[in-house]
Design a protein around this motif. Sequence first.
Motif, PDB file in Angstrom:
ATOM      1  N   GLU A 144      31.984  41.035  44.429  1.00 51.25           N
ATOM      2  CA  GLU A 144      31.136  41.500  43.324  1.00 51.25           C
ATOM      3  C   GLU A 144      30.480  40.314  42.606  1.00 51.25           C
ATOM      4  O   GLU A 144      31.088  39.262  42.434  1.00 51.25           O
ATOM      5  CB  GLU A 144      31.989  42.343  42.349  1.00 51.25           C
ATOM      6  N   GLY A 145      29.248  40.503  42.206  1.00 46.76           N
ATOM      7  CA  GLY A 145      28.499  39.425  41.537  1.00 46.76           C
ATOM      8  C   GLY A 145      27.378  38.968  42.457  1.00 46.76           C
ATOM      9  O   GLY A 145      27.619  38.561  43.577  1.00 46.76           O
ATOM     10  N   ARG A 146      26.145  39.005  41.939  1.00 52.94           N
ATOM     11  CA  ARG A 146      24.972  38.770  42.772  1.00 52.94           C
ATOM     12  C   ARG A 146      25.038  37.455  43.545  1.00 52.94           C
ATOM     13  O   ARG A 146      24.850  37.410  44.765  1.00 52.94           O
ATOM     14  CB  ARG A 146      23.718  38.790  41.882  1.00 52.94           C
ATOM     15  N   ARG A 182      31.485  40.939  32.228  1.00 54.66           N
ATOM     16  CA  ARG A 182      31.109  42.327  31.938  1.00 54.66           C
ATOM     17  C   ARG A 182      32.316  43.257  32.114  1.00 54.66           C
ATOM     18  O   ARG A 182      32.512  44.187  31.338  1.00 54.66           O
ATOM     19  CB  ARG A 182      29.933  42.740  32.828  1.00 54.66           C
ATOM     20  N   ILE A 183      33.133  42.970  33.104  1.00 53.10           N
ATOM     21  CA  ILE A 183      34.366  43.763  33.274  1.00 53.10           C
ATOM     22  C   ILE A 183      35.252  43.603  32.040  1.00 53.10           C
ATOM     23  O   ILE A 183      35.746  44.582  31.467  1.00 53.10           O
ATOM     24  CB  ILE A 183      35.121  43.316  34.552  1.00 53.10           C
ATOM     25  N   THR A 224      35.208  38.016  42.492  1.00 42.52           N
ATOM     26  CA  THR A 224      34.061  38.154  41.600  1.00 42.52           C
ATOM     27  C   THR A 224      33.566  36.824  41.049  1.00 42.52           C
ATOM     28  O   THR A 224      34.291  35.827  41.034  1.00 42.52           O
ATOM     29  CB  THR A 224      34.424  39.102  40.423  1.00 42.52           C
ATOM     30  N   THR A 225      32.348  36.807  40.581  1.00 40.33           N
ATOM     31  CA  THR A 225      31.800  35.684  39.825  1.00 40.33           C
ATOM     32  C   THR A 225      32.303  35.786  38.377  1.00 40.33           C
ATOM     33  O   THR A 225      32.916  36.775  37.994  1.00 40.33           O
ATOM     34  CB  THR A 225      30.263  35.750  39.795  1.00 40.33           C
ATOM     35  N   ALA A 227      29.859  39.095  36.477  1.00 46.04           N
ATOM     36  CA  ALA A 227      30.620  40.334  36.666  1.00 46.04           C
ATOM     37  C   ALA A 227      31.926  40.336  35.866  1.00 46.04           C
ATOM     38  O   ALA A 227      32.216  41.291  35.147  1.00 46.04           O
ATOM     39  CB  ALA A 227      30.889  40.532  38.157  1.00 46.04           C
ATOM     40  N   HIS A 239      30.946  46.810  32.448  1.00 43.86           N
ATOM     41  CA  HIS A 239      30.648  46.820  33.884  1.00 43.86           C
ATOM     42  C   HIS A 239      30.639  48.268  34.344  1.00 43.86           C
ATOM     43  O   HIS A 239      31.512  49.046  33.989  1.00 43.86           O
ATOM     44  CB  HIS A 239      31.705  46.016  34.640  1.00 43.86           C
TER      45      HIS A 239
END
Lengths: 554, 554
Positions: A257-259, A312-313, A299-300, A309, A318
């Motif tokens: 997860e994470g662009r 935001r979580i 995740t990033t 990410a 998120h």
Amino acid sequence: MRNINNSKLRIIPLGGLEQIGMNITAFEFEDSIVVVDCGLSFPEDDMLGIDLVIPDVSYLKENIQKVKGFVITHGHEDHIGALPYVLKDINVPIYATKLTIGLIEHKLKEHNMLNHVKRKVIQHGQSINLGAFRIEFIKTNHSIVDASALAIYSPAGIVVHTGDFKVDYTPVFGDAIDLQRFGEIGKKGVLALMCDSTNAERPGFTMSEKTVGKVFDDIMSDHKNSRIIIATFASNVDRVQQIINSAYKYGRKVVIEGRSMVNVISTASELGYLNIPDKTLIDIEQMKNYPDDQVVLITTGSQGESMAALSRIAANIHKKVQIKPGDTVVFSSKAIPGNEKAVSRVINELSMKGADVIFQDAHVSGHACQEEIKLIYSLVRPKYAIPVHGEYRHLKAQADVARSLGIPKENIFILSSGDVLELNADNAKVVDHVHTGGILVDGLGVGDVGNIVLRDRQHLAEDGIMIVVMTLEKYSNQLLAGPDIVSRGFVYVRESEDLMEEARAVVNDAVNNCLEKGVTDWGKLKNVIKDALSDFIWKKTKRNPMILPIIMEV
Amino acid sequence: MRNINNSKLRIIPLGGLEQIGMNITAFEFEDSIVVVDCGLSFPEDDMLGIDLVIPDVSYLKENIQKVKGFVITHGHEDHIGALPYVLKDINVPIYATKLTIGLIEHKLKEHNMLNHVKRKVIQHGQSINLGAFRIEFIKTNHSIVDASALAIYSPAGIVVHTGDFKVDYTPVFGDAIDLQRFGEIGKKGVLALMCDSTNAERPGFTMSEKTVGKVFDDIMSDHKNSRIIIATFASNVDRVQQIINSAYKYGRKVVIEGRSMVNVISTASELGYLNIPDKTLIDIEQMKNYPDDQVVLITTGSQGESMAALSRIAANIHKKVQIKPGDTVVFSSKAIPGNEKAVSRVINELSMKGADVIFQDAHVSGHACQEEIKLIYSLVRPKYAIPVHGEYRHLKAQADVARSLGIPKENIFILSSGDVLELNADNAKVVDHVHTGGILVDGLGVGDVGNIVLRDRQHLAEDGIMIVVMTLEKYSNQLLAGPDIVSRGFVYVRESEDLMEEARAVVNDAVNNCLEKGVTDWGKLKNVIKDALSDFIWKKTKRNPMILPIIMEV
């Protein structure tokens, strides 16, 4: 016949000294220039609103006919991030290893430049000829795979440039650093060594990346019943590989997860740098179909970046992942200086939601410590030492290491960006200084935000703005409307009505006084307003908002 | 007859949880409230332009007739800094040890309040009666001398509050922490322990302050020929004492520089907390009369604060001290989270000027690590554990320690500021939540900068402001002057003339279009201008400056 031994090699760092980031160095010999790396740096705290900073390459532009190509050591932003900007002016071929080229291509695609730029994949051990230079790529280890040191052969001698590196005898992917080749080149006689200084203040040896794999195994074994979320650097492919290995061993599916992480991992995976067992990777949408103890989310956000990410979580914004009591969150990273508070905020938010947060021991550095630096110096045995990659304190620390190895003080050069170091076997000396600097990128604007704009932003940030507007009649100079005061970022006006009322009276008096005296120079009138209002506001509040008088003529 | 056993003690933290700083806790029993500490906190990164933050004490104001006094554990800003502000509303007596009162008096003097506030010096071992409470001051150790723990005796039971503390068996000044008394009170039976959590994530024991003295001796012995500059926390009197001791031993004079350090040291010296050999202290003006190897300069600025003495010295803007090659600069401190980059900048600047910078090993913490926390729990053996002083992660870490010592989960309370914990020997429970929060102090303004103003400052800081001004004729709504655009902090206008010209055209079209349609609602006109201009600017620059239309009527 020209005696090439009299010609000298010129090494010109165009960025990357005095700071972490923005690495770019020109190597010049007569009519040839090759450029090593072309990185960006992230804005300092006082660069308000700035997205990133790229190097000023005026020197390359002025000598564009000499520039033969960019040689890139590895795919981190501080080594490749400025390419799309710089290539607009200096469109020469790019040479790098496969993953590095893959990451550069992703960047070029984003800037719609992929079809306009030549690039060539080079393998470790391979050399390329660029004008007067031959450049050999040497395998190293770093926190991104496919990192290279460079042996730069010039008629004036050989320069070894380590790039960012560490010595990892047991790397996760591919071979260990090619110490034999460093030794072999050293035996030939090396003019100068340009070595990574990032960890030069740290004694000892950096641990192998593989040691982190054992930590992941332990974490998965100790937290068998909880969902596991691991944040790490998007570009650390080996780290992700090890998490995948542990997950597979403990029967867990993996979600990425994470662009930026999705980008790097898919590029690395396509190019064969990741070995993912079948059906291990699942989409984030599928996560809900698996029990917590069968999932690992990578995740990033390991630096507390507000839009990443994990942040935001942690903040509960998120869309697809919510923290539940019993979740285990691992920071497989350390905070880069400047990010400590942001990281701590995320840790607190996760803890408050009941997560068990692990933020120690699941990380090793990608940079060489003192013993590794000594090893490279001892293999290469350069005549001159030029510490690179780091703030002044780090360069200085490496200079101390070099001196401890017997390199004479006068053969060690702590350069500044822009210095022109001329050298051959007989002599080395800074002979000139070329223009360098950071160009600020803000949105689409490259270089349109300078010191004046930044100073205004700092002033506005500190105390806000008070705008004084009025309309005067041309010729008669009669006050037709105003003066009115509008403020933003100064005080909450509804709760400071008295203050604003008094301020208006002060301005009114100042204006009327001026007009009665027959002042017709609006510059002068504006200064009178500024002085009167700022004196009043300072006396009342000990604050110093920006004051901006605007006069309209009708 | 009323059975007092049914009455409960109420513990109400009004700040200090969820963050480092702003410590203040109310203890309430029937008609009595005593308040422990009254600290400030420093602004978060997003509180642009804010000087400091003080607690919202609405709850105390509403119950002012109950409030018997402030009991202060020690003289750090996060425990005393809000007193001058809060006393304006809650003017009750202050009780603290001698140095703490000395530092508070200095503060009150600055606010012209010294004659309006009652204060009383309490000695360790002494108790005071405040309404239903008796408060005993217990000797502890901390990074400022004269720190106290408090035993708070109420009809519902005893609460032990450690304040900030560490266990130092060999303190520099005065006695070690009174562990016997903790044990003795523990034997009586303690209802609740409120213990410092700052270092609760760290295993082991914090080293004695005395170990730093040995480091200073080594530094002075190793750098016999150079001038020595040592930066440390202004309030760490013991640290300064040890520097003075080493300086004296090595035949050096001592200069104290930096306003806050001069303040604390002169207060501590007057009150007998410092032992300075005759003729050791010299004025900064006299420094030039001594050779470098006979001087030690002790200074503020160990956190890289831009206005502090060391930062000014490093930046070459200090009037009386310039760095010379060969100077030795010691950071007797560690960077508080958030200050790492600023500290690093100062280290780089000092190194560039040729100073030898030592930034490790010359510091120990003032807070208890896990083993010390366990020791206090084991002496006090409380029924309930209420971790205090720290961010959530630190409170949580102490809660884990408490659980490891056998305190049942349901007896451990991680409170939030505002929680009302009601407790007696039978039961403890959060029964209510009172209003709390931080009040922002900016210059002389207390509370006049709120969220709207901060949001504006952030917006201005990010992308600057564009002001659109115009003058319209009343009734006819004819455009008499403008629209003109003035910008600050957006772009450097001279280099973006085309963009600004286009922007003016966009606004002009929008305004004319509106006026032709007969719009007379200026609010609507302003919104049309905002939308048109911000769309245009976003498309052209991917930036989002604040847009402020101002309409004058003539």
